[in-house]
Design a protein around this motif. Sequence first.
Motif, PDB file in Angstrom:
ATOM      1  N   TYR A  24       1.656   8.108   8.244  1.00  0.00           N
ATOM      2  CA  TYR A  24       2.747   7.216   8.050  1.00  0.00           C
ATOM      3  C   TYR A  24       4.051   8.200   7.741  1.00  0.00           C
ATOM      4  O   TYR A  24       5.070   7.723   8.107  1.00  0.00           O
ATOM      5  CB  TYR A  24       2.582   6.089   7.158  1.00  0.00           C
ATOM      6  CG  TYR A  24       1.715   5.080   7.456  1.00  0.00           C
ATOM      7  CD1 TYR A  24       2.487   3.917   8.387  1.00  0.00           C
ATOM      8  CD2 TYR A  24       0.419   4.879   7.264  1.00  0.00           C
ATOM      9  CE1 TYR A  24       1.673   2.964   8.817  1.00  0.00           C
ATOM     10  CE2 TYR A  24      -0.254   3.783   7.985  1.00  0.00           C
ATOM     11  CZ  TYR A  24       0.533   2.875   8.510  1.00  0.00           C
ATOM     12  OH  TYR A  24      -0.180   1.681   9.084  1.00  0.00           O
ATOM     13  N   ARG A  84       7.795   6.729   8.126  1.00  0.00           N
ATOM     14  CA  ARG A  84       7.510   5.417   7.373  1.00  0.00           C
ATOM     15  C   ARG A  84       6.728   5.839   6.189  1.00  0.00           C
ATOM     16  O   ARG A  84       5.607   5.318   5.927  1.00  0.00           O
ATOM     17  CB  ARG A  84       6.819   4.460   8.399  1.00  0.00           C
ATOM     18  CG  ARG A  84       7.381   3.717   9.493  1.00  0.00           C
ATOM     19  CD  ARG A  84       6.599   3.342  10.510  1.00  0.00           C
ATOM     20  NE  ARG A  84       5.919   2.214  10.090  1.00  0.00           N
ATOM     21  CZ  ARG A  84       4.840   1.773  10.464  1.00  0.00           C
ATOM     22  NH1 ARG A  84       4.602   2.157  11.834  1.00  0.00           N
ATOM     23  NH2 ARG A  84       4.013   0.540   9.986  1.00  0.00           N
ATOM     24  N   VAL A  93       4.890   6.167   2.804  1.00  0.00           N
ATOM     25  CA  VAL A  93       4.233   5.272   1.577  1.00  0.00           C
ATOM     26  C   VAL A  93       4.039   6.437   0.324  1.00  0.00           C
ATOM     27  O   VAL A  93       3.600   7.751   0.702  1.00  0.00           O
ATOM     28  CB  VAL A  93       3.221   4.672   2.034  1.00  0.00           C
ATOM     29  CG1 VAL A  93       3.693   3.459   3.048  1.00  0.00           C
ATOM     30  CG2 VAL A  93       2.174   5.525   2.708  1.00  0.00           C
ATOM     31  N   GLN A 149       2.141   0.026  -0.991  1.00  0.00           N
ATOM     32  CA  GLN A 149       3.148   0.477   0.083  1.00  0.00           C
ATOM     33  C   GLN A 149       2.313   0.638   1.335  1.00  0.00           C
ATOM     34  O   GLN A 149       2.738   0.286   2.378  1.00  0.00           O
ATOM     35  CB  GLN A 149       4.016   1.638  -0.103  1.00  0.00           C
ATOM     36  CG  GLN A 149       4.950   1.541  -1.336  1.00  0.00           C
ATOM     37  CD  GLN A 149       5.890   2.815  -1.772  1.00  0.00           C
ATOM     38  OE1 GLN A 149       5.444   3.878  -1.371  1.00  0.00           O
ATOM     39  NE2 GLN A 149       6.799   2.535  -2.358  1.00  0.00           N
ATOM     40  N   GLN A 151       2.523  -1.638   5.072  1.00  0.00           N
ATOM     41  CA  GLN A 151       2.582  -0.868   6.384  1.00  0.00           C
ATOM     42  C   GLN A 151       1.420  -1.290   7.232  1.00  0.00           C
ATOM     43  O   GLN A 151       1.596  -1.502   8.454  1.00  0.00           O
ATOM     44  CB  GLN A 151       2.754   0.641   6.180  1.00  0.00           C
ATOM     45  CG  GLN A 151       4.001   1.026   5.583  1.00  0.00           C
ATOM     46  CD  GLN A 151       5.210   0.599   6.321  1.00  0.00           C
ATOM     47  OE1 GLN A 151       5.307   0.702   7.655  1.00  0.00           O
ATOM     48  NE2 GLN A 151       6.251   0.406   5.772  1.00  0.00           N
ATOM     49  N   ALA A 189       1.909  -4.708   8.451  1.00  0.00           N
ATOM     50  CA  ALA A 189       3.119  -4.676   9.542  1.00  0.00           C
ATOM     51  C   ALA A 189       2.659  -4.162  10.970  1.00  0.00           C
ATOM     52  O   ALA A 189       2.932  -4.539  11.921  1.00  0.00           O
ATOM     53  CB  ALA A 189       4.295  -3.777   9.199  1.00  0.00           C
ATOM     54  N   ASP A 190       1.340  -3.228  10.822  1.00  0.00           N
ATOM     55  CA  ASP A 190       1.009  -2.610  11.990  1.00  0.00           C
ATOM     56  C   ASP A 190      -0.235  -3.441  12.426  1.00  0.00           C
ATOM     57  O   ASP A 190      -0.707  -3.303  13.486  1.00  0.00           O
ATOM     58  CB  ASP A 190       0.268  -0.973  11.807  1.00  0.00           C
ATOM     59  CG  ASP A 190       1.494  -0.333  11.707  1.00  0.00           C
ATOM     60  OD1 ASP A 190       2.701  -0.547  12.090  1.00  0.00           O
ATOM     61  OD2 ASP A 190       1.458   0.975  11.375  1.00  0.00           O
TER      62      ASP A 190
END
Length: 83
Positions: free
Chosen positions: A54, A59, A61, A66, A70, A73-74
């Motif tokens: 990430y 992105r 984390v 966190q 993610q 989101a993925d």
Amino acid sequence: MRDEPTHAPVHLSDREREVIVTYTLGTTVRDTARQHFITENTVRSHFRRVMRRYRDAGRPVTNKSQLLIQLIADGWVAPDQLK
């Protein structure tokens, strides 16, 4: 109105996904290791490796919460898994 930039999901192997999803959904390293028949160090290695991916994708984390955001989101974690 401006659309949010889209991003490609960070790649996870099937095994990484299994372990990381279990861990980020609230279990301890010890419980995750026992559930997946691996060592605690292996859980930590998966966690660090996925966090690095990430970060490399821009992105970053820094903790489990966190990372969970993610993963959602993925599409690696479905909303019904949060119950």
